[in-house]
Design a protein around this motif. Structure first.
Motif, PDB file in Angstrom:
ATOM      1  N   MET A   1      38.339  33.681  31.429  1.00 24.21           N
ATOM      2  CA  MET A   1      39.269  33.474  32.550  1.00 24.21           C
ATOM      3  C   MET A   1      39.135  34.602  33.568  1.00 24.21           C
ATOM      4  SD  MET A   1      43.380  32.850  32.404  1.00 24.21           S
ATOM      5  CE  MET A   1      43.889  34.548  32.533  1.00 24.21           C
ATOM      6  N   GLY A   2      39.033  34.234  34.821  1.00 27.10           N
ATOM      7  CA  GLY A   2      38.920  35.252  35.863  1.00 27.10           C
ATOM      8  C   GLY A   2      40.293  35.674  36.364  1.00 27.10           C
ATOM      9  N   PHE A   3      40.296  36.440  37.461  1.00 27.76           N
ATOM     10  CA  PHE A   3      41.562  36.915  38.015  1.00 27.76           C
ATOM     11  C   PHE A   3      42.308  35.816  38.792  1.00 27.76           C
ATOM     12  CE2 PHE A   3      39.981  41.115  37.038  1.00 27.76           C
ATOM     13  CZ  PHE A   3      41.126  41.858  36.851  1.00 27.76           C
ATOM     14  N   GLU A  17      37.784  41.994  43.280  1.00 27.63           N
ATOM     15  CA  GLU A  17      36.365  41.633  43.209  1.00 27.63           C
ATOM     16  C   GLU A  17      35.485  42.792  43.679  1.00 27.63           C
ATOM     17  OE1 GLU A  17      35.546  37.902  45.151  1.00 27.63           O
ATOM     18  OE2 GLU A  17      33.390  38.254  44.893  1.00 27.63           O
ATOM     19  N   TYR A  21      35.659  44.195  39.105  1.00 26.12           N
ATOM     20  CA  TYR A  21      36.296  43.593  37.930  1.00 26.12           C
ATOM     21  C   TYR A  21      36.126  42.079  38.017  1.00 26.12           C
ATOM     22  CZ  TYR A  21      39.013  47.970  38.239  1.00 26.12           C
ATOM     23  OH  TYR A  21      39.410  49.271  38.365  1.00 26.12           O
ATOM     24  N   THR A  22      35.623  41.494  36.964  1.00 29.55           N
ATOM     25  CA  THR A  22      35.472  40.043  36.969  1.00 29.55           C
ATOM     26  C   THR A  22      36.463  39.376  36.027  1.00 29.55           C
ATOM     27  OG1 THR A  22      33.678  40.384  35.402  1.00 29.55           O
ATOM     28  CG2 THR A  22      33.036  39.952  37.672  1.00 29.55           C
ATOM     29  N   VAL A  23      36.717  40.036  34.912  1.00 31.49           N
ATOM     30  CA  VAL A  23      37.625  39.459  33.916  1.00 31.49           C
ATOM     31  C   VAL A  23      38.813  40.400  33.717  1.00 31.49           C
ATOM     32  CG1 VAL A  23      37.794  38.689  31.501  1.00 31.49           C
ATOM     33  CG2 VAL A  23      35.631  38.466  32.740  1.00 31.49           C
ATOM     34  N   THR A  25      41.592  42.485  31.893  1.00 28.74           N
ATOM     35  CA  THR A  25      41.710  42.998  30.530  1.00 28.74           C
ATOM     36  C   THR A  25      42.902  42.285  29.877  1.00 28.74           C
ATOM     37  OG1 THR A  25      43.207  44.766  31.157  1.00 28.74           O
ATOM     38  CG2 THR A  25      40.844  45.262  31.293  1.00 28.74           C
ATOM     39  N   ALA A  29      45.870  40.261  31.846  1.00 30.59           N
ATOM     40  CA  ALA A  29      46.025  38.800  31.745  1.00 30.59           C
ATOM     41  C   ALA A  29      47.462  38.429  31.375  1.00 30.59           C
ATOM     42  CB  ALA A  29      45.056  38.252  30.699  1.00 30.59           C
TER      43      ALA A  29
END
Ligand code: AMP
Length: 469
Positions: A1-3, A17, A21-23, A25, A29
């Motif tokens: 899952m992305g942001f 972005e 950061y792509t995912v 933590t 989340a």
């Protein structure tokens, strides 16, 4: 899952972005959507888990509506140390680059006048250490009745440093209806009492078991026969044999930090030191040099162990086993951050046998041995006093019983108040200072420390010093 699924604004998503950061933590989340929904948060998370972004990102979106009034900040973030407060302010600057939010940083060691000017203009985000904030409150320069969001970060660290009474007073000065976010690596009883009192139906998020060490950090134990001199030899041996980009070397006492840093410099290493006896400007400068790779090795007391985000530290060395086993986790946590690989080496001498036993018990496992050529493994039957006697006779308050050393570390109330000015809250000045040297509070030089707490009996002294700011 992305942001994208967390509910953050487009502006923030593009900044995230850009940060690479792509995912999110795990704590991000869970905490970001709940914070955006207005819920209180109880986050049990260590540094290195991405918790700073987990509260700064949603705060930026929440605060984007509305305007700040003079001396009435709209949000407050409490940090135990100046360095952590500064670090969070840097995060705000980075993530809030596209917002118009105003920010002020209230930390000790910085002139009151500049801080007051900012407060007078009105701030959306106030980042403060408890001591300095209380000073401003007592001077009537800041009022907390406009606060909408409160963050108490590193609550267990606040407890260690004796800040909880101040934190409680600050919480009581807030309006009833605020959103509160508490973060702590562990949940001691006193913090639980505080969160029970001030959080309303919080979303509890625990991202790693308290005091767990990251999987990405290799841990090694090097047995060294002898005392500090032999340890310095062993350390140099490791520095030569390991592929070191940069390293933090932790010592229990400031005096050992100073000696070790000097010794490494004499041996040609690029080295800096960080401990609670240094003035703030030099501490900041040293840290910046280390972050910018101008210094390869940083010898530090536990002042730097908690919370400081120095990305990409390849190695952590414990020159001594910390008196408090929990500090071991925080120390080695300076490497292997955000999923990166990291290595840690702990040097231990026979004198530390008891502390090593406590540490292994605390970790629930034995740290893997790393044999150093010329340093034969120590037999279990070896007597600690014999091996340590030669190198550091003066410092050993209790050679016969090293466990007593750690027992003696438990501060009595008077000593505890003194240590509240210490950055780490652990290193006791009584151990570090030569016998003939007066204690800091008896001298007229500024009190220097990572924390800002002012014990009541020092208030008159502090106000004298403040005038010098
Ligand atoms: P913190 O626990 O807030 O001190 O963050 C630890 C480090 O993780 C910092 O260097 C952050 O820049 C980095 N970080 C935070 N969030 C993420 C993410 N989602 N992905 C990768 N790195 C991150």
């Amino acid at each position: 899952m992305g942001f994208d699924y967390l509910g953050l604004s487009e502006d923030l998503l593009s900044i995230v972005e850009k940060s690479g950061y792509t995912v999110p933590t795990p704590i991000q989340a869970k905490a970001i959507p709940a914070t955006l929904q207005g819920r209180d948060i109880l986050g049990i998370a260590q540094t290195g888990t991405g918790k700073t972004a987990s509260f700064t990102l949603p705060m930026i979106d929440i605060l984007s509506q509305g305007r700040a009034r003079a001396r009435m900040p709209r949000s407050l973030i409490l940090e135990p140390t100046r360095e952590l407060a500064t670090q969070v302010s840097e995060s705000f600057e980075k993530y809030g680059a596209k917002s118009k939010l105003t920010m002020a940083l209230l930390i000790g060691g910085v002139a009151f006048a500049d801080q007051e000017k900012k407060l007078d203009r009105g701030v959306d985000v106030l980042i403060a250490t408890p001591g300095r904030l209380m000073d401003h409150m007592q001077r009537g320069k800041v009022m907390l009745n406009g606060v909408e969001i409160l963050v108490v970060d590193e609550a267990d660290r606040m407890l260690d440093m004796g800040f909880i009474p101040d934190v409680e007073k600050i919480c009581q000065a807030m309006p009833q209806k605020i959103q509160s976010l508490f973060f702590s690596a562990t949940m001691p009883r006193e913090i639980k009492r505080l969160t029970d009192k001030f959080l309303k139906d919080p979303k509890e998020i625990e991202v790693s078991a308290p005091a767990s060490t990251a999987q990405t950090i290799t841990q090694r134990l090097c047995m060294v026969k002898g005392g500090e001199k032999e340890k310095r030899d062993a350390l140099r041996q490791l520095l030569k044999s390991e592929k070191i980009k940069n390293a933090i070397i932790f010592c229990n006492r400031k005096s050992v930090v100073k000696i070790l840093a000097k010794s490494l410099a004499v041996h040609g290493y690029s080295v800096g030191e960080l401990h609670g006896d240094m003035v703030q400007s030099i501490r900041t400068e040293t840290l910046a040099k280390f972050k910018n790779d101008e210094i390869q090795l940083l010898v530090a007391s536990d002042v730097a162990a908690r919370g400081l985000d120095i990305p990409d530290v390849s190695h952590v060395f414990n020159f001594e086993i910390p008196n408090n086993p929990e500090d071991y986790v925080h120390r080695i946590g300076r490497t292997g951050r955000a999923g990166r690989e990291g290595s840690s080496f702990t040097l231990t001498s026979p004198a530390e046998k008891k502390n090593l036993g406590f540490l292994h018990k605390f970790l629930g496992k034995e740290i893997q041995l790393h044999e150093l050529p010329g340093h034969a493994p120590i037999k279990a039957t070896e007597r600690p006093a014999q091996a340590h006697k030669k190198s550091a006779p003066r410092k050993e308050a209790s050679k016969k019983n090293p466990a007593k050393n750690s027992a003696e570390k438990a501060p009595n109330p008077q000593e505890k108040e003194n240590t509240q000015k210490e950055n780490a809250g652990k290193t006791r000045h009584t151990k570090d200072q030569p016998k003939d040297k007066p204690n800091r509070h008896q001298k007229s030089e500024p009190v220097i420390g990572m924390g800002d707490h002012t014990p009541a009996f020092l208030l008159s002294y502090e106000s004298l010093n403040d005038k010098k700011d």
